[in-house]
Design an enzyme around this catalytic site. Sequence first.
Site, PDB file in Angstrom:
ATOM      1  N   TYR A 173      45.067  43.434  36.217  1.00  0.00           N
ATOM      2  CA  TYR A 173      44.656  42.413  37.180  1.00  0.00           C
ATOM      3  C   TYR A 173      44.833  42.876  38.624  1.00  0.00           C
ATOM      4  O   TYR A 173      43.863  42.870  39.404  1.00  0.00           O
ATOM      5  CB  TYR A 173      45.410  41.103  36.928  1.00  0.00           C
ATOM      6  CG  TYR A 173      45.204  40.069  38.013  1.00  0.00           C
ATOM      7  CD1 TYR A 173      44.018  39.343  38.093  1.00  0.00           C
ATOM      8  CD2 TYR A 173      46.190  39.825  38.972  1.00  0.00           C
ATOM      9  CE1 TYR A 173      43.820  38.403  39.097  1.00  0.00           C
ATOM     10  CE2 TYR A 173      45.996  38.889  39.975  1.00  0.00           C
ATOM     11  CZ  TYR A 173      44.815  38.179  40.034  1.00  0.00           C
ATOM     12  OH  TYR A 173      44.625  37.260  41.033  1.00  0.00           O
ATOM     13  N   LYS A 188      41.904  43.658  41.440  1.00  0.00           N
ATOM     14  CA  LYS A 188      41.835  42.866  42.668  1.00  0.00           C
ATOM     15  C   LYS A 188      41.898  43.755  43.910  1.00  0.00           C
ATOM     16  O   LYS A 188      41.292  43.434  44.940  1.00  0.00           O
ATOM     17  CB  LYS A 188      42.971  41.842  42.694  1.00  0.00           C
ATOM     18  CG  LYS A 188      42.846  40.741  41.653  1.00  0.00           C
ATOM     19  CD  LYS A 188      41.608  39.875  41.856  1.00  0.00           C
ATOM     20  CE  LYS A 188      41.748  38.939  43.025  1.00  0.00           C
ATOM     21  NZ  LYS A 188      40.570  38.022  43.141  1.00  0.00           N
TER      22      LYS A 188
END
Length: 342
Positions: free
Chosen positions: A137, A141
């Site tokens: 994640y 990002k």
Amino acid sequence: MKVLVTGGGGFLGQAVCRLLTVRGEDVATLSRRRYPALDALGVVQHAGDVRDPQGVRSAVAGCEAVVHCAALAGMWGPAHAYRSVNVAGTANVVDACLRAGVARLVHASSPSVVHEGRDLEGVDESAPYARRFLAHYPASKAIAERIVLAASGDRLATVALRPHLIWGPGDPHFLPRLVEQARRGLLVLPRAPGKRIDTVYIDNAAEAHVLALDALAAGSPVAGRAYFITQDEPVTVAGWVNGLLAAAGLPPVTRHVPARVARAGAAMVEYGYRLAGVRAQPPVTRIAAVQATTSHWFDISAARRDLGYVPRVSTADGLARLAAHLSAPVPVPHAVDARDGR
């Protein structure tokens, strides 16, 4: 102003939509499903996926601004899933904005883009991106944020916000898991003396995105920059967790283990899940153990100065609002798709 909110059905997206509609903006969303709460606000809902370039272009057409909240959240799952939504999906949004002549793009990023397992105490936006990431994640990002900021120019003004650990009424992610584990007697906290974190209440996070939208313009000092968004009230992990549990009417966590035991235990649990081929997120992950045993709080002076951001809802007031929300008889909310954001 006509504004598209991607992931408008998610936790943050719905809060942004509420603020925009209250002040009279023409709001539309792009989400994977339809949300009755958005119907009640009069929001135009486009069914679609940020991974579909044509679908994104159709939703963006005619808009003056975009708030990009759609993301695959969580700290577990295959890398390709995070790349397809958070990286390729963000690239699709940027491309659609440029094609449609959209003037402003606010991107919901994450402070995890600068966290690689070491203490972050009062750091500002000059902190570099992490060289290694603890999960797919934050890695995805970081790439997405770079794509957005690199696109800022005369045609499109962009900004990235990094809200930290968003919480409050309607949280579909952290709070439900926390409450479930507490009720099952599974919660154990690591001993992390002196380690503090900061968080952000949902209404404050949403207001920051609207403030950024207002501040954006070609040539604006805000354009092309990232900003940390928090409560500006660093607390211990135990203090925050026990505050949430108290709001839910549950007792505080009383069991603790050394930090090194927490990290080793999380690694073993992850290994077991992978060995067994379990797709569901484990009850504890390595990144969660690391985050619970390191400081990560940030200097938000830049957001105060450039955006006019002030965390209007204090942590104490936010917990009181959360307690009132959790104790009130309410209908079961419509499920939030993880791909529709935080």
